[in-house]
Write an enzyme that holds these catalytic residues in place. Sequence first.
Site, mmCIF file in Angstrom:
data_model
loop_
_atom_site.group_PDB
_atom_site.id
_atom_site.type_symbol
_atom_site.label_atom_id
_atom_site.label_comp_id
_atom_site.label_asym_id
_atom_site.label_seq_id
_atom_site.Cartn_x
_atom_site.Cartn_y
_atom_site.Cartn_z
ATOM 1 N N LYS A 52 0.842 -1.203 0.000
ATOM 2 C CA LYS A 52 0.000 0.000 0.000
ATOM 3 C C LYS A 52 0.880 1.257 0.000
ATOM 4 O O LYS A 52 0.626 2.211 -0.738
ATOM 5 C CB LYS A 52 -0.949 -0.009 1.206
ATOM 6 C CG LYS A 52 -2.041 -1.065 1.056
ATOM 7 C CD LYS A 52 -2.811 -1.380 2.328
ATOM 8 C CE LYS A 52 -3.717 -2.582 2.094
ATOM 9 N NZ LYS A 52 -4.405 -3.072 3.292
ATOM 10 N N GLN A 96 -4.821 -1.892 9.548
ATOM 11 C CA GLN A 96 -4.651 -3.211 8.944
ATOM 12 C C GLN A 96 -5.160 -4.306 9.892
ATOM 13 O O GLN A 96 -4.773 -4.360 11.052
ATOM 14 C CB GLN A 96 -3.165 -3.436 8.608
ATOM 15 C CG GLN A 96 -2.883 -4.726 7.864
ATOM 16 C CD GLN A 96 -3.511 -4.778 6.470
ATOM 17 O OE1 GLN A 96 -3.435 -3.824 5.711
ATOM 18 N NE2 GLN A 96 -4.159 -5.884 6.152
ATOM 19 N N ASP A 119 -11.124 2.180 3.503
ATOM 20 C CA ASP A 119 -11.290 0.729 3.366
ATOM 21 C C ASP A 119 -12.764 0.367 3.182
ATOM 22 O O ASP A 119 -13.102 -0.752 2.815
ATOM 23 C CB ASP A 119 -10.770 0.027 4.638
ATOM 24 C CG ASP A 119 -9.531 -0.808 4.369
ATOM 25 O OD1 ASP A 119 -9.289 -1.167 3.204
ATOM 26 O OD2 ASP A 119 -8.807 -1.101 5.347
#
Length: 293
Positions: A52, A96, A119
């Site tokens: 990322k 995460q 997200d």
Amino acid sequence: MEILNGKKLSQDIKAEIAEEVKLIKQKGGKIPHLAAVLIGNNPASESYVRSKVRSCDFVGFESTLIRKDDSITEEELLEIIHELNTSDDVDGFIVQLPLPKHIDEVKVTLAIDPKKDVDGFHPVNFGRMAQGLDCYLPATPFGIIQMIERYGIETSGKHAVVVGRSNIVGTPMSILLSRKAKSGNATVTLTHSRTKDLAAEVSRADIVIAAIGIPNFISADMVKEGAVIIDVGINRVEDESRKKGYRLVGDVDFDSVSEKASYITPVPGGVGPMTVTSLLMNTLKSSRKEIYG
Ligand code: NDP
């Protein structure tokens, strides 16, 4: 049979984003900024976050990586989230997953400001998606929809079978494919571990989305001739011939299923790179205040 090349497609989309960033810079605008919070030393999480950050560098975004030991308390993590929520500079951020067991993932997800939830995991974004309103789509389903659109795959009137009902992949995928919209209008069957005859369900599918987490689970005998196969699974299997001692395989037995499929995603190089690219697209949307103003 055509390979749905997520690696190539994501490079194309990233090149488009990089062009936009160049224009923003030329006009003296604010450079989009994505932050990632990584807790502990899970090797898979580390590799996802690395990719990322690399992607942010590639397109010219600012990125911040906040790394914390897995002894961090829930309260300390919630404080970091609060700072990111209120930062004027950070457009979007991700925490995460998975998190250490002593931290409540639901509490953490709910603490993220939906305006910065690139997200797309927050129930506000999920609810807006379900009602067909503008929102940050969850990154993996967004990537799959992009792939379907850009390869010109027809979904309207097709029968799609989604295998797996997680909140981040299977369930949102079933909603997106069935909504009254572009790359929707499919008749969707959502299956899971309690489905009675999974093979029979999958064999009726024009489009199969496999998001289970079991290596090579979908075999050729389960799949209809000409079906479109989207393999979300990322599974490590031992492989002594590789330097790392393992290789990545999907939930679909690629070698046999690809002989019957019309389109199929490889693993790696299929859905995975598209997921990262979706995060960038959501961050760009956030920096332009496209969704929440
Ligand atoms: P989860 O573990 O959250 O969900 C798995 C789903 O599969 C559950 O709904 C479960 O059913 C179902 N399932 C498990 N076993 C069976 C079975 N034998 N028959 C039918 N259904 C079954 O997984 P995720 O959705 O988070 O991830 C799925 C896979 O996708 C993983 O390999 C993951 O690594 C990968 N992934 C890849 C991403 C990418 O970017 N490419 C992003 C996210 C995930 P039940 O609900 O009944 O338990």
